[in-house]
Design an enzyme around this catalytic site. Sequence first.
Site, PDB file in Angstrom:
ATOM      1  CG  ASP A   1       3.190  -5.357  10.705  1.00 17.71           C
ATOM      2  OD1 ASP A   1       4.142  -5.567  11.473  1.00 17.71           O
ATOM      3  OD2 ASP A   1       2.485  -6.266  10.227  1.00 17.71           O
TER       4      ASP A   1
ATOM      5  CB  SER B   1       5.482  -6.000   8.302  1.00  9.81           C
ATOM      6  OG  SER B   1       4.739  -4.811   8.362  1.00  9.81           O
TER       7      SER B   1
ATOM      8  NE  ARG C   1      -2.680  -0.233   3.496  1.00  5.60           N
ATOM      9  CZ  ARG C   1      -3.340   0.443   4.445  1.00  5.60           C
ATOM     10  NH1 ARG C   1      -4.501   1.028   4.171  1.00  5.60           N
ATOM     11  NH2 ARG C   1      -2.836   0.547   5.657  1.00  5.60           N
TER      12      ARG C   1
END
Length: 710
Positions: free
Chosen positions: A450, A396, A332
């Site tokens: 994350d 992450s 994203r």
Amino acid sequence: MGFLGSKLGLGMPSDLLGAVIVWGTGTNACYMEDMSNIDMVEGDEGRMCINTEWGAFGEDGSLEDIRTEFDREIDLGSINPGKQLFEKMISGLYMGELVRLILLKMTRAGLLFRGEKSSALYTKGKIETRHVAAMEKYKEGLQNTREILTELGLEPSEEDCVAVQHVCTIVSFRSANLCAAALAAILTRLRENKKLTRLRTTVGMDGTLYKTHPQYPKRLHKVVRKLVPNCDVRFLLSESGSAKGAAMVTAVAGRVQAQRKLIDEVLSLFQLTRGHLVSVKNKMRAEIDYGLKKETQPLATVKMLPTYVCAMPDGTEKGKYLALDLGGTNFRVLLVKISSGRRSVRMYNKIFAIPLEIMQGTGEELFDHIVHCIADFLDYMGIKGASRLPLGFTFSFPCKQAGLDKGILVEWTKGFKATDCEGEDVVDMLREAIKRRNEFELDIVAVVNDTVGTMMTCGYENPDCEIGLIAGTGSNVCYMEEMRNIELVEGNEGKMCINTEWGGFGDNGCLDEIRTQYDTEVDEGSLNPGKQRYEKMTSGMYLGEIVRQILIDLTKHGLLFRGQISERLRTRGIFETKFLSQIESDGLALLQVRRILQQLGLDSTCEDSIVVKEVCGAVSRRAAQLCGAGLAAIVEKRREDRNLEHLKITVGVDGTLYKLHPHFSRILRETVKELAPQCDVTFMLSEDGSGKGAALITAVAKRLHLKREN
């Protein structure tokens, strides 16, 4: 057992038998009913044998128009008046007595034996059904009648013998007619259930009345065929009947019990006692302490990586920030606008796929793809030519940080295997890719996990939030640690967020006592055998695969899917964790479970669906409990570090497993409460945690930098 045993004693498959009827001392019928019509039993697929207990038919008064004074007299003189009325009209236990009562009335009226009665004719039970059968025999019936009546102390004439024989015929004929009518009702139901114009079936027969009465079977067959002309019925006599059937029922029950025992043994491997969970909590705490100490950190399975995030948002942050979020197969890019004072955040984002060949290609290809996606988003938002936007990079994967904008990749997880990345600074790799593109410039302020982003997002709303939890494709936790406990970073004042990277917990073998053969198979078939063992027992990426391995094992033992392992079931990754969430949904009918399995190419029965649901429940429950035990270790540590008797703390949570699974979050919370009773833990669901959190970390860093400059 005897009656249902007769069904099995016929030695025919149940799908060839329409019904089984017993006419002897008592009477009953059973037949195979569609599960969809049985409201008392859960499940809609397949069939189940129904024991009708039709002897009680008529107790609601529905047979009153055909019951006689003799039927009523027999009922009143029985041990259960008002009960089993149909059975009292047709079964061998009562047929002889019906004949006796009729003969007694006729004698009293002077129609038999010249009105002379014997004591035997007044004695209940003196005429038995075997006498009725003997008197109705084709050739010797009249002679048998004379002998039987003489034995009863009567002196019958030739006309008396003919009349008595006629009474026997009327009573037995009525019995056969009533039985035929009831059987016709069952046959009609079977034909309608199967939606057939014409039904071909076999009816199994047993019982002394059917076997020994000379006229009974022929009368019964004739009336049945007359009542259901659209059913071709074959009547099959059970020779060994209930004895053989009882043995078969016992054998089947034993087999089912043995199968259930094997299934329970497999499921028991995933049942964790409180002792197991306390042990996991204590071992997690020990690994946390090892990871924080400079001397033991290299050997610790829980790496406890400093993030250099030293402050939470205070609400004064403002501005526009770019955020990247890489943690799985989707990537994203976000534009985050933060308004000061109102704690208002607006976000615009676009999602891009990371193809498998990019995930497992070269590092340069991966970061060039990431920059290509950024360029696409900037064009989409019309801001490609804007001045250098500050950027937060949610990455992450385990990173060793030497600063907020310096993250050296320790190892890939979650299926990524891009070469030439491990041991490299991912921020430098991103900057180099931006230079190669040479279309825009960005100010990369922070690289964050994350989990940290989730904690920051929830901390923006709730100042009590000091822990971030991810329970989704991967599993991880971060929390605000006291600087005095972090030996890897200089300074003793304040706090810093620690990315635990607890997925590696157990890589030293400390969880082997609760790991199963299925965990081992999943681990050995993964991209990183021997690594991330805790994550492989708790995260969404692996739970479905654990279930698949169990289903294969149960099928090999003939306990599922008729012992047939389909090609689909052999396919790694076919049983996604989302299917666990669907199958375990409360109130989901077994028919719907079966449809999910059919989507996976698994031809299941109703019983298969029940077992699959149990397997899914065992695997997901263990995952939630293990996650809860690890989290309990962290909240207890925070309580002790702050020297509090009672701690109130909030955990920010993100991840599809926590959000979408119907029971995972509840079991996780219950486990934490049980193992950390002195901690009042609130769970706060993070919305858009990773991207929003990266922007907030960037905003906090900019705020602190500006403060230092001023």
